[in-house]
Design an enzyme around this catalytic site. Structure first.
Site, PDB file in Angstrom:
ATOM      1  NE  ARG A 270      12.332   6.178  -7.104  1.00  0.00           N
ATOM      2  CZ  ARG A 270      11.210   6.464  -6.450  1.00  0.00           C
ATOM      3  NH1 ARG A 270      10.511   5.519  -5.884  1.00  0.00           N
ATOM      4  NH2 ARG A 270      10.784   7.718  -6.371  1.00  0.00           N
TER       5      ARG A 270
ATOM      6  NE  ARG B  20      12.113   5.756 -10.983  1.00  0.00           N
ATOM      7  CZ  ARG B  20      10.965   5.911 -10.330  1.00  0.00           C
ATOM      8  NH1 ARG B  20      10.152   4.895 -10.163  1.00  0.00           N
ATOM      9  NH2 ARG B  20      10.619   7.092  -9.866  1.00  0.00           N
TER      10      ARG B  20
ATOM     11  N   PRO C 212       1.761   2.781  -1.424  1.00  0.00           N
ATOM     12  CG  PRO C 212       3.495   3.812  -0.266  1.00  0.00           C
ATOM     13  CD  PRO C 212       2.880   2.477  -0.539  1.00  0.00           C
ATOM     14  CG  ASN C 213       2.303   8.257  -3.317  1.00  0.00           C
ATOM     15  OD1 ASN C 213       1.448   9.027  -2.892  1.00  0.00           O
ATOM     16  ND2 ASN C 213       3.498   8.160  -2.785  1.00  0.00           N
TER      17      ASN C 213
ATOM     18  CE1 TYR D 133       6.104   4.561 -10.826  1.00  0.00           C
ATOM     19  CE2 TYR D 133       6.084   6.955 -10.765  1.00  0.00           C
ATOM     20  CZ  TYR D 133       6.574   5.750 -10.304  1.00  0.00           C
ATOM     21  OH  TYR D 133       7.540   5.730  -9.331  1.00  0.00           O
TER      22      TYR D 133
ATOM     23  CD  GLU E  86      10.517  -6.495  -5.351  1.00  0.00           C
ATOM     24  OE1 GLU E  86      10.727  -5.452  -4.726  1.00  0.00           O
ATOM     25  OE2 GLU E  86      11.415  -7.320  -5.633  1.00  0.00           O
TER      26      GLU E  86
ATOM     27  CG  HIS F 170      12.710   1.514  -2.306  1.00  0.00           C
ATOM     28  ND1 HIS F 170      13.223   0.606  -3.215  1.00  0.00           N
ATOM     29  CD2 HIS F 170      11.721   2.173  -2.953  1.00  0.00           C
ATOM     30  CE1 HIS F 170      12.578   0.735  -4.367  1.00  0.00           C
ATOM     31  NE2 HIS F 170      11.664   1.674  -4.227  1.00  0.00           N
TER      32      HIS F 170
ATOM     33  CB  ALA G 185       7.552   4.701  -1.267  1.00  0.00           C
TER      34      ALA G 185
ATOM     35  CG  ASN H  19       3.974  -1.767  -7.107  1.00  0.00           C
ATOM     36  OD1 ASN H  19       4.839  -1.267  -6.393  1.00  0.00           O
ATOM     37  ND2 ASN H  19       3.655  -1.267  -8.283  1.00  0.00           N
TER      38      ASN H  19
ATOM     39  NE  ARG I 222       4.912   9.148  -7.441  1.00  0.00           N
ATOM     40  CZ  ARG I 222       5.520   8.010  -7.205  1.00  0.00           C
ATOM     41  NH1 ARG I 222       4.870   6.885  -7.264  1.00  0.00           N
ATOM     42  NH2 ARG I 222       6.804   7.998  -6.919  1.00  0.00           N
TER      43      ARG I 222
ATOM     44  CG  HIS J  46       8.908  -2.602  -8.524  1.00  0.00           C
ATOM     45  ND1 HIS J  46       8.512  -1.867  -7.438  1.00  0.00           N
ATOM     46  CD2 HIS J  46       9.660  -3.629  -8.051  1.00  0.00           C
ATOM     47  CE1 HIS J  46       9.013  -2.417  -6.351  1.00  0.00           C
ATOM     48  NE2 HIS J  46       9.705  -3.493  -6.695  1.00  0.00           N
ATOM     49  CG  LEU J  47       3.315   0.225 -12.317  1.00  0.00           C
ATOM     50  CD1 LEU J  47       2.593   1.491 -11.886  1.00  0.00           C
ATOM     51  CD2 LEU J  47       2.494  -0.564 -13.303  1.00  0.00           C
TER      52      LEU J  47
ATOM     53  CG  ASP K 210      10.162  -8.370  10.208  1.00  0.00           C
ATOM     54  OD1 ASP K 210      11.095  -8.895   9.566  1.00  0.00           O
ATOM     55  OD2 ASP K 210      10.349  -7.585  11.162  1.00  0.00           O
TER      56      ASP K 210
END
Length: 146
Positions: free
Chosen positions: A110, A106, A9-10, A22, A97, A79, A76, A73, A17, A99-100, A86
């Site tokens: 998170r 943070r 998301p986002n 980011y 995994e 977390h 949200a 990625n 954003r 993440h930017l 699953d």
């Protein structure tokens, strides 16, 4: 080799954003970045983004038997999503995994990642280069099988 790149998301709001966190490049630039890298490496790559947890779960499930690795990625959902955890456990596809930013530096909420419970490795804090690091790692570890 075929890699599935999934974004949560986002991420469709990249560039808009919190650009101080980011960056100012948009999601189309991220897609181009990973597709260009895939071309350079000679691998197949699918990339998807969704703001909906169930869609991400469906993409993970549909990848079973079709991809060699997942670069994820979960944003949200990293977390919060036991459902994504699953699904990853069920398909047993190697997952990297991404993440930017660096989530562990943070907000407290998170710092917990459900994805890292099954991820082979986490790549974070390097913006778009976190994706490049993860994709290169997958190619080096699992080869360029076609």
């Amino acid at each position: 080799m075929n890699i599935l790149v999934l974004n949560g998301p986002n991420l469709n709001l990249l560039g808009l954003r919190e650009p101080e966190l980011y960056g100012d490049r948009n999601y189309a630039a991220l897609e181009k970045f990973v597709r260009d890298l895939a071309g350079e490496l000679g691998i197949e790559l699918e990339i998807h983004q969704s703001n909906h947890e169930g869609v991400l779960v469906d993409k993970i499930q549909a990848a079973y038997g079709k991809v060699d690795a997942i670069v994820l990625n979960a944003a949200a959902y990293t977390h919060t999503s036991v459902a994504i955890l699953d699904a990853l456990k069920a398909v047993k596809i190697p997952v990297m995994e991404v993440h930017l930013t660096e989530p562990k530096s943070r907000e407290d909420f998170r710092r917990r990642s459900f994805v890292e419970l099954v991820a082979e490795k986490t790549f974070s804090g390097r913006g778009f280069d976190s994706y490049a690091d993860a994709i290169r790692y997958a190619v080096e570890k699992y080869g360029k099988r076609a």
